[in-house]
Design a protein around this motif. Structure first.
Motif: not given
Lengths: 393, 173, 125
Positions: B6-14, B144-145, B158-162
């Motif tokens: 999981i790429n948190a930076t990429r997911l938050l970017d998107i 978080s953003a 984004l909160i994990g691990p689930k």
């Protein structure tokens, strides 16, 4: 020019060559210190002014400003690239911005932003899944259609098998009983003629049934050529003799030539071919020619070689009706004669094509119908039988 | 976030760019990302209304969109501008607007994140309508953003691990 | 395009209301709205709509499973998935289940009209 200036000028040249807008900002003062040609062409020269005011039209730094996230606490470039999208109200377009800090040749830490216009991409992005769905749906329907087609082919093969077996047995009676009747009973001529017609039709039908499997295989490309050396001159002579003998009294029949002169008994033009297919092809073409010409006229069959192909040229006096010329070699096309199946010329074409050859109509001599079959001296690799596929029913 | 995949930076970017776009194009609200924390936020602010979706499959985490009250009210008014809503339905429809916003943005964004891979599925959104803080402990990771608008802020978390949390973002015992 | 009787399936009341408004503005009639997949399957045979719009992410049976079950009841059912999910595999799963159309949220009237026309032309004429 000192080293830093040279380096700076080189860098600016590089930036100028990039086909997207780039602006460079001093991280400390937020002043624009350079814009590349692409940017300048669209937004004009803005160097020396604060970036939020010059690029975004805002009096104070943008609340989404990324400069702090591109440098370390000491103000040095931290190597991170920030990528984000922005809607620019000035030109009503979406941009993807890639921002990174670097050291400018004069020692200042700067941020450079590359802005790529992604308006069109944005519009298509959400269409992707829908386009994908349409494709998947078409594929699914196609797979369904293929399965149905394959069912049809199987069904057809099944029907063909049944037809061949089940049709042939009753034909025995149709063909043989008239003969017995004619021999046993002294029938009035009118009745006898009718019986002969019944028998002829039966024979015709038997021929069609017998041929339909080979024809089907040729059409579908399933026919396997069994090649061997074949002397076309000899084969043509035998075919002509057999057809002339059966043509009935008073008919001139067919005569064999080689290279334009009457063929010698020892004449040879050898091809590597499927002898069964060649025999049927010759039989069909010569028979058609005989049926098409007046009884007293001769059909001429000439065997020659041209450009590495054997050419069998069959001519008879007469002419073809308009509209038949283009369709002569198509399935079920007849010239209006009775008792024809419309398969002779068609199967001749398939036989020629199965060898990598072809048949053609030559109407260059007025008053003469000439059909030419060209066969390679050896079958051409790469061309498989089945050239008549588009006519398969 | 619990896994390297999981790429948190990429997911938050998107998510962040998709959110800005959705707010501008669908709701007429300009929203820009102001700050971001990757994996090391010590506490998450849940604002007055938070919609949460659980992702499963290749991506096992919770996504949360947390809205300031004036912002979600403004978003509801824009989103429901073409339909009639009775006064007694309003609270429900405001919550459903928050649910539909995260549903549409996350659904669209996952295709950007993972167009061709195995499906990442999302649970139906649930709503928490109380402001609270979520402290980081155990092996939890928060990214978080914060997006700002003229009607208030929005956080994407984004909160994990689930597996550490239930779907209302309470730590499991 | 003829007037269609449509079943809208979505777990969000606000979405149901927006979809209904758009569909009725396009001249169609929403005869039933289901808030989850199970309800849609249960009511399908009674309602017998010309077309179903089906969300995917729903509690109590998702839209892909509901599509599969409705197709098992009525192989001629015309189901158009309306979802925010654009992942390729999700699209494939929906089509495999029997969906005849796929519309990505957010839905706008023009887009909905275009997709409806395509589905009607292919499956409902």
């Amino acid at each position: 020019m000192n080293g830093a200036m040279l380096e700076s000028s080189l860098l600016e040249t590089h930036f100028d060559a990039i086909p997207f807008g780039i602006y460079v900002v001093d991280c400390r003062t937020m002043d624009v210190i350079f814009v590349n040609r692409h940017f300048r062409d669209r937004q004009g020269e803005v160097t020396g002014r604060p970036c939020h005011e010059a690029v975004y039209g805002l009096p104070q730094p943008c609340h989404y400003c990324k400069i702090r996230q591109l440098t370390t606490k000491d103000g040095a470039p931290n190597g991170q690239t920030h990528i984000f999208e922005l809607f620019n109200e000035r030109d009503d377009r979406w941009y993807q911005l890639q921002e990174k800090a670097m050291s400018w040749p004069d020692g200042r830490v700067v941020k450079y932003s590359i802005a790529v216009d992604i308006t069109e991409l944005k519009e298509t992005q959400n269409r992707l899944a829908e386009a994908h769905a349409r494709l998947a749906l078409s594929n699914k329907e196609l797979a369904g259609a293929n399965a149905l087609l394959s069912e049809h082919v199987k069904l057809r093969e099944h029907v063909d098998r049944i037809a061949r077996h089940d049709l042939k047995s009753p034909l025995n009676g149709v063909i043989n009983l008239p003969q017995i009747l004619l021999e046993r009973y002294d029938l009035p001529e009118e009745a006898a003629q009718m019986l002969r017609t019944i028998r002829e039709s039966g024979l015709n039908m038997l021929d069609m049934i017998n041929r339909s499997l080979d024809l089907y295989k040729l059409e579908t490309g399933a026919y396997a050529l069994k090649t061997e050396p074949v002397n076309l001159v000899l084969l043509a002579a035998r075919t002509a003799a057999s057809l002339t003998a059966n043509a009935g009294p008073g008919r001139a029949g067919a005569r064999i030539f080689q290279n334009g002169a009457p063929a010698a008994e020892s004449g040879v033009l050898e091809v590597t071919a499927d002898v069964m297919l060649c025999r049927t092809m010759l039989m069909n073409l010569v028979k058609n020619a005989l049926e098409a010409c007046p009884a007293t006229e001769e059909v001429l069959v000439d065997i020659s070689e041209e450009d590495g192909m054997a050419v069998i040229s069959i001519s008879n006096p007469g002419s073809l009706p308009e509209g038949l010329r283009e369709r002569l070699f198509e399935k079920y096309v007849t010239s209006g004669k009775t008792g024809g199946t419309g398969l002779g010329a068609y199967s001749a074409r398939l036989s020629a094509e199965a060898h990598g050859g072809r048949v053609e109509l030559d109407s260059s001599t007025p008053g003469v119908v000439r059909v030419k079959a060209r066969l390679p001296l050896t079958p051409r690799p790469g061309r498989r039988p089945g050239g008549g596929r588009e006519n398969a029913v | 976030m619990g896994t390297d995949a999981i790429n948190a930076t990429r997911l938050l970017d998107i998510l962040s760019t998709r959110t800005s776009r959705f707010f501008l194009e669908e709701l007429g609200i300009a929203a820009e990302e102001a700050e971001r924390e990757i994996e090391d936020a010590q506490k998450l602010n849940l604002r007055s209304l938070t919609s949460i979706m659980g992702a499963s499959g290749e991506l096992r985490l919770y996504l949360a969109y947390s809205f300031d009250e004036p912002l979600i009210n403004r978003a509801f008014e824009a989103y429901a501008s073409d339909i009639e809503v009775a006064e007694d339905e309003r609270d429900l429809f405001v919550e459903e607007t928050a649910a539909e916003i995260i549903n549409i943005i996350a659904g669209n964004a996952l295709a950007d994140y993972n167009l061709e891979g195995p499906v990442i599925s999302l649970s139906p959104p649930i709503i928490i309508s109380e402001a609270k803080h979520l402290m980081r402990h155990k092996s939890a990771k928060f990214s978080s953003a914060r997006l700002v608008t003229e009607h208030g802020d929005l956080n994407i978390h984004l909160i994990g691990p689930k597996h550490l949390f239930d779907q209302r973002l309470e730590y499991k015992e | 395009m003829r007037r269609l009787n449509i079943m809208v399936v979505d777990d969000s009341n606000i979405t149901i209301r927006k979809m209904t408004k758009m569909l009725e503005d396009l001249g169609h009639h929403v005869t039933y709205a289901a808030v989850n997949g199970a309800k849609a399957v249960e009511e399908y045979e009674r309602v017998r709509p010309d077309l179903v719009t089906m969300d995917i992410t729903m509690p109590d049976m998702d839209g892909i499973e509901a599509t599969r079950r409705i197709m098992a009841k009525d192989e001629n059912a015309v189901i158009m998935v309306v979802t925010s999910h654009g992942q390729e595999q999700m699209v494939m799963d929906a089509i495999e289940a029997g969906a005849k159309g796929y519309v990505l949220k957010p839905v706008k009237p023009e887009k909905l009209k275009e997709h409806l026309e395509a589905v009607v032309e292919k499956y409902l004429t």
